[in-house]
Design a protein around this motif. Sequence first.
Motif, PDB file in Angstrom:
ATOM      1  N   PHE A  10     -12.663  -1.387  -8.944  1.00 36.53           N
ATOM      2  CA  PHE A  10     -12.355  -0.770  -7.662  1.00 36.53           C
ATOM      3  C   PHE A  10     -12.470   0.754  -7.812  1.00 36.53           C
ATOM      4  CE2 PHE A  10     -10.372  -4.875  -7.572  1.00 36.53           C
ATOM      5  CZ  PHE A  10     -10.536  -5.318  -6.266  1.00 36.53           C
ATOM      6  N   HIS A  23      -6.704  -3.343 -10.077  1.00 37.66           N
ATOM      7  CA  HIS A  23      -7.099  -3.788  -8.747  1.00 37.66           C
ATOM      8  C   HIS A  23      -6.532  -2.880  -7.656  1.00 37.66           C
ATOM      9  CE1 HIS A  23      -7.890  -8.211 -10.148  1.00 37.66           C
ATOM     10  NE2 HIS A  23      -8.699  -7.327 -10.695  1.00 37.66           N
ATOM     11  N   VAL A  24      -6.045  -1.715  -8.032  1.00 35.07           N
ATOM     12  CA  VAL A  24      -5.540  -0.744  -7.066  1.00 35.07           C
ATOM     13  C   VAL A  24      -6.693   0.151  -6.616  1.00 35.07           C
ATOM     14  CG1 VAL A  24      -3.915   1.136  -6.660  1.00 35.07           C
ATOM     15  CG2 VAL A  24      -3.245  -0.799  -8.106  1.00 35.07           C
ATOM     16  N   GLN A  25      -6.972   0.131  -5.324  1.00 29.25           N
ATOM     17  CA  GLN A  25      -8.058   0.933  -4.758  1.00 29.25           C
ATOM     18  C   GLN A  25      -7.535   2.298  -4.318  1.00 29.25           C
ATOM     19  OE1 GLN A  25     -11.723   0.191  -3.787  1.00 29.25           O
ATOM     20  NE2 GLN A  25     -11.286   2.369  -4.033  1.00 29.25           N
ATOM     21  N   SER A  52      -4.196   5.563  -0.306  1.00 30.82           N
ATOM     22  CA  SER A  52      -5.152   6.250   0.560  1.00 30.82           C
ATOM     23  C   SER A  52      -4.535   7.389   1.355  1.00 30.82           C
ATOM     24  CB  SER A  52      -5.780   5.242   1.532  1.00 30.82           C
ATOM     25  OG  SER A  52      -4.800   4.679   2.385  1.00 30.82           O
ATOM     26  N   LYS A 109       0.320   5.247   1.266  1.00 33.79           N
ATOM     27  CA  LYS A 109      -0.649   6.025   2.035  1.00 33.79           C
ATOM     28  C   LYS A 109       0.017   7.193   2.748  1.00 33.79           C
ATOM     29  CE  LYS A 109      -0.267   2.919   6.035  1.00 33.79           C
ATOM     30  NZ  LYS A 109      -0.995   2.023   6.972  1.00 33.79           N
ATOM     31  N   LYS A 137      -3.151  -6.478  -5.544  1.00 35.68           N
ATOM     32  CA  LYS A 137      -4.321  -5.750  -5.066  1.00 35.68           C
ATOM     33  C   LYS A 137      -3.893  -4.925  -3.859  1.00 35.68           C
ATOM     34  CE  LYS A 137      -8.204  -7.979  -4.981  1.00 35.68           C
ATOM     35  NZ  LYS A 137      -9.299  -8.916  -4.558  1.00 35.68           N
ATOM     36  N   VAL A 192      -3.897  -0.705  -1.830  1.00 36.58           N
ATOM     37  CA  VAL A 192      -4.697   0.479  -1.544  1.00 36.58           C
ATOM     38  C   VAL A 192      -3.816   1.719  -1.572  1.00 36.58           C
ATOM     39  CG1 VAL A 192      -6.153   1.629   0.166  1.00 36.58           C
ATOM     40  CG2 VAL A 192      -6.325  -0.847  -0.155  1.00 36.58           C
ATOM     41  N   CYS A 203     -12.767   4.762  -7.341  1.00 38.37           N
ATOM     42  CA  CYS A 203     -12.186   5.686  -6.371  1.00 38.37           C
ATOM     43  C   CYS A 203     -13.248   6.086  -5.351  1.00 38.37           C
ATOM     44  CB  CYS A 203     -11.659   6.931  -7.073  1.00 38.37           C
ATOM     45  SG  CYS A 203     -10.270   6.620  -8.180  1.00 38.37           S
ATOM     46  N   LYS A 204     -12.868   6.157  -4.094  1.00 40.24           N
ATOM     47  CA  LYS A 204     -13.796   6.476  -3.017  1.00 40.24           C
ATOM     48  C   LYS A 204     -13.372   7.744  -2.283  1.00 40.24           C
ATOM     49  CE  LYS A 204     -14.842   1.613  -1.927  1.00 40.24           C
ATOM     50  NZ  LYS A 204     -14.765   0.590  -0.835  1.00 40.24           N
ATOM     51  N   ASP A 260       0.824  -1.207   0.000  1.00 40.48           N
ATOM     52  CA  ASP A 260       0.000   0.000   0.000  1.00 40.48           C
ATOM     53  C   ASP A 260       0.862   1.262   0.000  1.00 40.48           C
ATOM     54  OD1 ASP A 260      -2.125  -1.723   0.174  1.00 40.48           O
ATOM     55  OD2 ASP A 260      -2.586  -1.297   2.270  1.00 40.48           O
ATOM     56  N   GLN A 308      -8.528   5.824  -2.460  1.00 36.69           N
ATOM     57  CA  GLN A 308      -9.567   6.326  -1.573  1.00 36.69           C
ATOM     58  C   GLN A 308      -9.021   7.422  -0.652  1.00 36.69           C
ATOM     59  OE1 GLN A 308     -10.593   2.586   0.263  1.00 36.69           O
ATOM     60  NE2 GLN A 308      -9.265   2.935   2.036  1.00 36.69           N
TER      61      GLN A 308
END
Length: 403
Positions: A359, A330-332, A295, A264, A291, A293, A361-362, A262, A334
């Motif tokens: 996935f 598959h990279v989230q 963030s 972040k 996969k 994240v 973007c959030k 990840d 957010q």
Amino acid sequence: MACIVFAFKALCLSLLFITVASTRPTNRPKVFNVRRYGAIPDGKTDNANAFTNIWKSACRRVSSSSKIYVPKGTFYLGGVEFVGPCKNKIEFVIDGTLLAPANPRDIKQDTWINFRYVNNLYISGSGTLDGQGKQSWPLNDCHKNTNCPKLAMTMGFAFVNNSRINGITSLNSKMGHFNFFSVHHFNITGVTITAPDNSPNTDGLKFGSSSHIHISNTHIGTGDDCIAILSGTTNMDISNVKCGPGHGISVGSLGKNKDEKDVKDLIVRDTIFNGTSDGIRIKTWESSASKIVVSNFVYENIQMINVGKPINIDQKYCPHPPCEKKGESHVQIQNLKLRNIYGTSKNKVAVNLQCSKSFPCKNVELIDINLKHNGVKAGSSTAVCKNVDGFASGKMVPKHCLG
């Protein structure tokens, strides 16, 4: 009797003076001036062995810290590695020029000047790392030539902690200028990085598996990413950076390889992009092997001056078409906040948010965006959104496309 009293007082004062003197700190650094230890500043003699021997002496010193000093002059240097752990703090002051071999094949390692397994390292000075990259740039064609030569980066840090760089200049690297891997608690201030905009893969600062990085008051103009942030990098604070030319501050590319980690906790603030191809950029491969994240990113108080793509999330990254398309990234991505981003865009699409269908973007937040189109084609700037969830507030130029 008076003489005895006087003598006794004098003896006490002498003992007091000796005691005070003995308690004063004596840990002034031992200075290793490279010229006094055999280095020759003629721009021709290879000083690699001299520098390596000086490092070994400075590194094993126990009684106090060490200071390696490179005075003014041009010191030709083949590939060198400075390896720890060391017994003390090391200060490396560069006021002269370190000159790399012009022929890339004369550097027999991945990085021209490499520091490994060192803590408490302080690199400073008004000097220059001259990578002499011009001869190497035409050879940087690995995307189409499987026999391309391995080109060295200018300076690398691996497993280096609690350290910093201040004030030096990196000029015309063969590949990237500074590479950081598994580096933690590292400060970079007042550094200048320069290469032509047509020099391929000359990233300014490149980070992987690193944390607690602070970059400030630094000017980067190069042929690739000003700053590249890769797998496993966390807790970065970037401020007062001038980027241009180059490809902006890029997160990624991500997702291409297995076992990526990840990314972040990134803050980019009070920064100027001038004439870059991109500004704020996140790029992930469409066909992901991992996969992960991305963030908790904050971008604020960012000026764009004639930037190609000021805000660009690209989850269909494909640098050399045609690409093999196997599915969505598959990279989230957010928790992304962009506040007070302003200036001019060369392209009509000033805000490009193309996220993964699998996935999306959030929690993308846009606050006070003012990016005007300043390109050849007529018309106002526009925004493109795909598979992104978020909201906007304040001034919006272009009109936002968030649902």
